[in-house]
Design a protein around this motif. Structure first.
Motif, short mmCIF file in Angstrom:
data_model
loop_
_atom_site.label_atom_id
_atom_site.label_comp_id
_atom_site.label_asym_id
_atom_site.label_seq_id
_atom_site.Cartn_x
_atom_site.Cartn_y
_atom_site.Cartn_z
N SER A 8 0.83 -1.20 0.00
CA SER A 8 0.00 0.00 0.00
C SER A 8 0.86 1.25 0.00
O SER A 8 0.54 2.24 -0.68
N GLN A 9 1.98 1.23 0.75
CA GLN A 9 2.88 2.38 0.74
C GLN A 9 3.53 2.56 -0.63
O GLN A 9 3.67 3.68 -1.12
N ALA A 10 3.90 1.45 -1.25
CA ALA A 10 4.50 1.52 -2.59
C ALA A 10 3.49 2.02 -3.61
O ALA A 10 3.83 2.80 -4.51
N GLY A 11 2.24 1.61 -3.48
CA GLY A 11 1.19 2.07 -4.39
C GLY A 11 0.95 3.56 -4.24
O GLY A 11 0.80 4.28 -5.24
N ALA A 12 0.89 4.05 -3.00
CA ALA A 12 0.69 5.48 -2.76
C ALA A 12 1.87 6.29 -3.31
O ALA A 12 1.69 7.35 -3.90
N TYR A 13 3.07 5.75 -3.14
CA TYR A 13 4.25 6.43 -3.67
C TYR A 13 4.22 6.46 -5.20
O TYR A 13 4.54 7.48 -5.81
N ALA A 14 3.81 5.36 -5.82
CA ALA A 14 3.73 5.31 -7.28
C ALA A 14 2.71 6.30 -7.81
O ALA A 14 2.96 6.98 -8.82
N ILE A 15 1.59 6.43 -7.14
CA ILE A 15 0.56 7.40 -7.56
C ILE A 15 1.10 8.82 -7.42
O ILE A 15 0.93 9.66 -8.32
N ARG A 16 1.77 9.09 -6.31
CA ARG A 16 2.33 10.43 -6.09
C ARG A 16 3.36 10.76 -7.16
O ARG A 16 3.39 11.86 -7.71
N MET A 17 4.22 9.81 -7.51
CA MET A 17 5.23 10.05 -8.52
C MET A 17 4.60 10.22 -9.91
O MET A 17 5.05 11.05 -10.70
N ALA A 18 3.56 9.46 -10.20
CA ALA A 18 2.87 9.60 -11.49
C ALA A 18 2.27 11.00 -11.61
O ALA A 18 2.38 11.65 -12.66
N LEU A 19 1.66 11.49 -10.55
CA LEU A 19 1.09 12.84 -10.56
C LEU A 19 2.19 13.89 -10.69
O LEU A 19 2.03 14.88 -11.41
#
Length: 144
Positions: A84-95
């Motif tokens: 879940s932390q990796a997913g949130a980080y990936a979304i933040r980086m994509a944005l």
């Protein structure tokens, strides 16, 4: 005939041929609604769509800052927590990359709203932190 006067031949598979109806990329800051933001044909020289693009880029910058301040679950070390932390980080980086690509349009309006979105998001996230810390210190202070 001097070589400087000869036209350069275009490679066979080049996208830079003069027959294509591609626009050249702007390489300096400019004002105006005639810009391409993220997708070809958007905002399509339309003032309403340009304003929508400004709001969209502002929201992207704001969301990057809000997601950067999200609490991390450090107490549990399970696979689900890490994913879940990796997913949130990936979304933040994509944005964040979408904001960067938007700013690469070199449009001053897009640049200003991207910086404003980051600034407002950072302000709101940090505005809440001291208030929450002050509330916690008042409830834990034995002198009160």
């Amino acid at each position: 005939m001097d070589r400087g006067d000869m036209p350069m031949p275009t490679p066979p598979n080049s996208t830079m041929s003069t027959n294509d109806n591609m626009t050249s990329m702007q390489m300096s800051f400019f004002w105006g609604k005639d810009v391409v933001v993220l997708f070809r044909g958007w905002p399509d020289n339309n003032l309403g769509m340009y304003i929508l693009a400004l709001f969209f880029v502002f929201f992207l910058g704001f969301a990057v800052e809000v997601l950067s301040a999200s609490p991390r679950v450090l107490k549990t070390t399970g696979v689900f927590s890490s994913l879940s932390q990796a997913g949130a980080y990936a979304i933040r980086m994509a944005l964040a990359y979408l904001v960067m690509l938007s700013v690469m349009s070199f449009n001053l309006g897009i640049f200003i709203v991207a910086v404003a979105g980051h600034g407002v998001g950072h302000f709101l996230v940090n505005f809440r932190k001291p208030a929450a810390a002050q509330t916690n210190s008042l409830t834990l202070d034995p002198k009160v």
